[in-house]
Design an enzyme around this catalytic site. Structure first.
Site: not given
Ligand code: AQP
Length: 331
Positions: A113, A195, A198
Site C-alpha cells: 500500500k 488477488k 476492490k
Molecule cells: N481476492 C480475495 N480472495 C479471498 N478473500 C479476499 N479478501 C479480500 N480480497 C480477497 C478478504 O476479504 C476480507 C475483507 O477484506 P478487507 O476489506 O478488509 O480488505 P482487503 O483484504 O484489503 O480487501 P481488498 O478487496 O483487496 O481491498 P483493497 O483493495 O482496499 O486492499 C478479508 O478477510 C480479506 O482477506
C-alpha cells in the site's frame, strides 16, 4: 462456545473475492450454534487511504446493508461499525506500546500500500495491523475467518497477544486465523496472478457483488485464461482457468474435481459462460434483499446502534482488564 470475529473495510465496492473468501465463510460459521459471531465494518481502517467523504458515507451504509443481505443476522450475531465502538482506538493505542516499529515495517500489505499510495504513507497505514489486533483481541476471539492476504496480520495479532500475556498473565485470548478450504484467494479476472481487489483501477478485474447480470457476464467472458485449451485445475500453470473453476465450485457447491470431469472436451468459452451464470444465480437473492434494505435507513441505523451497544459491553470489559493489569488508576 467459540467466539468468531472478522471485519471488512467499506472501501469501494464489495467484490466477489471479499464475498467468497470472507463473508460467505462468516455466514456458514454463524449457522453453527456453538459459535458466537461478531462481524465489523472496519471503517476506521478505511481512512488509511484517503476517502471522499460523501462516497465513504454511502459505501459504509451500502456495506452494512450488504452484510445483512448476505445473511449476517444482527439478532443472532453482532454486526456493527468499528467507528461506533470507541474501545478499538483506545486499545490500539495501548497495543502500540507493545508493538515494535520493525514488526510493522515488515508487513507485506504496508509495503504494497505504501507503493500504491506513495503520496500518502500515513501513520495509520503503518499502524493498520495494530488496530486490527485491537479489533480481534477486544472480543476474546478464538477464530478469525479471513482470506489468505490477511494471515500475516493475524500472526502479528497473535504475537502481540502473547507478548502482553507474557508480561501480565492471561489478558488476551490468542486468536487463530482460519481459511476457507476453497476460495481463500480469489484472483483478478484480468491478472490471475494478482488477488481480486476492490481498489484495482481496472473494473474488469473484479466482480462487484452488486454488478448487474449483464456486467457480470461481460466481465467473465473477457476473463484472462491462457493459450491452451484443456480445462484442468492447476493454479501454478493455469491460474486463470483454476480461478474460474474455484469460483464455479463455490457458486454451484460442486467439487472442482466434478467440474473438471463435466467440462471434459468443452472450451474455455463454456467455462466462462457457466461461471458467469452461476455467479449471477448465487448473487440474485442477496441483491433483492439489498435493494429492500438500502431504502430503510432508519432500520439499518437502529440495528447499527443496538449492535454497537452489544459490542461495546464486551470490548469495555477486555479494555478494563488490560488497563488494570498495566497499573492504571480505575474509577
Ligand atoms: N481476492 C480475495 N480472495 C479471498 N478473500 C479476499 N479478501 C479480500 N480480497 C480477497 C478478504 O476479504 C476480507 C475483507 O477484506 P478487507 O476489506 O478488509 O480488505 P482487503 O483484504 O484489503 O480487501 P481488498 O478487496 O483487496 O481491498 P483493497 O483493495 O482496499 O486492499 C478479508 O478477510 C480479506 O482477506
Amino acid at each position: 462456545m467459540k467466539t468468531i470475529y472478522s471485519a471488512i473495510q467499506p472501501s469501494g465496492v464489495m467484490t466477489l473475492g471479499n464475498y467468497i473468501g470472507a463473508v460467505d465463510n462468516w455466514h456458514q460459521m454463524q449457522a453453527d450454534p456453538n459459535n458466537k459471531c461478531i462481524f465489523a465494518l472496519a471503517d476506521l481502517h478505511t481512512i488509511t487511504v484517503r476517502q471522499d467523504p460523501a462516497k465513504f458515507h454511502e459505501n459504509a451504509m451500502s456495506f452494512y446493508a450488504l452484510l445483512l443481505a448476505l445473511g449476517l443476522d444482527p439478532k443472532k450475531s453482532i454486526v456493527y461499525f468499528q467507528s461506533h465502538v470507541q474501545q478499538h482506538a483506545y486499545l490500539a493505542w495501548l497495543l502500540n506500546c507493545y508493538t515494535m516499529v520493525g514488526e510493522m515495517n515488515r508487513m507485506t500489505q504496508f509495503k504494497d500500500k505504501s507503493q500504491k499510495h506513495s503520496d500518502n504513507i500515513n501513520m495509520g497505514l503503518m499502524d493498520y495491523p495494530v488496530l486490527m489486533a485491537a479489533d480481534i483481541l477486544l472480543y476474546n476471539a478464538h477464530e478469525v475467518p479471513v482470506g489468505v492476504d490477511q494471515l500475516q496480520h493475524i500472526e502479528i495479532a497473535r504475537d502481540i497477544a502473547e507478548r502482553v500475556n507474557g508480561i501480565y498473565g492471561d489478558i488476551f485470548t490468542v486468536p487463530k486465523g482460519v481459511l476457507k478450504k476453497v476460495g481463500a484467494k480469489i484472483m483478478s479476472l484480468q491478472d490471475p496472478l494478482a488477488k481480486m481487489s476492490k481498489s484495482d483501477p481496472n473494473p474488469k478485474s473484479f466482480i462487484s457483488v452488486l454488478d448487474d447480470d449483464a456486467v457480470i457476464m461481460k466481465k467473465f467472458k473477457s476473463a484472462v485464461t491462457d493459450s491452451e485449451t484443456e480445462i484442468r485445475f492447476d493454479p501454478e500453470n493455469k491460474p486463470g482457468v483454476s480461478n474460474l473453476l474455484t469460483i464455479l465450485s463455490v457458486a454451484t457447491k460442486k467439487s472442482v474435481d466434478d467440474l473438471v470431469k463435466e467440462f471434459d472436451g468443452l472450451m474455455y468459452g463454456h467455462l466462462k459462460v457457466r461461471t458467469g451464470e452461476a455467479v449471477c444465480e448465487m448473487l440474485k437473492p442477496m441483491k433483492q434483499e439489498y435493494n429492500h434494505l438500502i431504502k430503510d435507513e432508519a432500520y439499518l441505523l437502529e440495528c447499527a446502534r443496538e449492535n454497537a451497544a452489544r459490542a461495546e459491553a464486551i470490548a469495555q470489559e477486555t479494555l478494563d482488564r488490560f488497563k488494570k493489569a498495566i497499573g492504571y488508576v480505575m474509577i
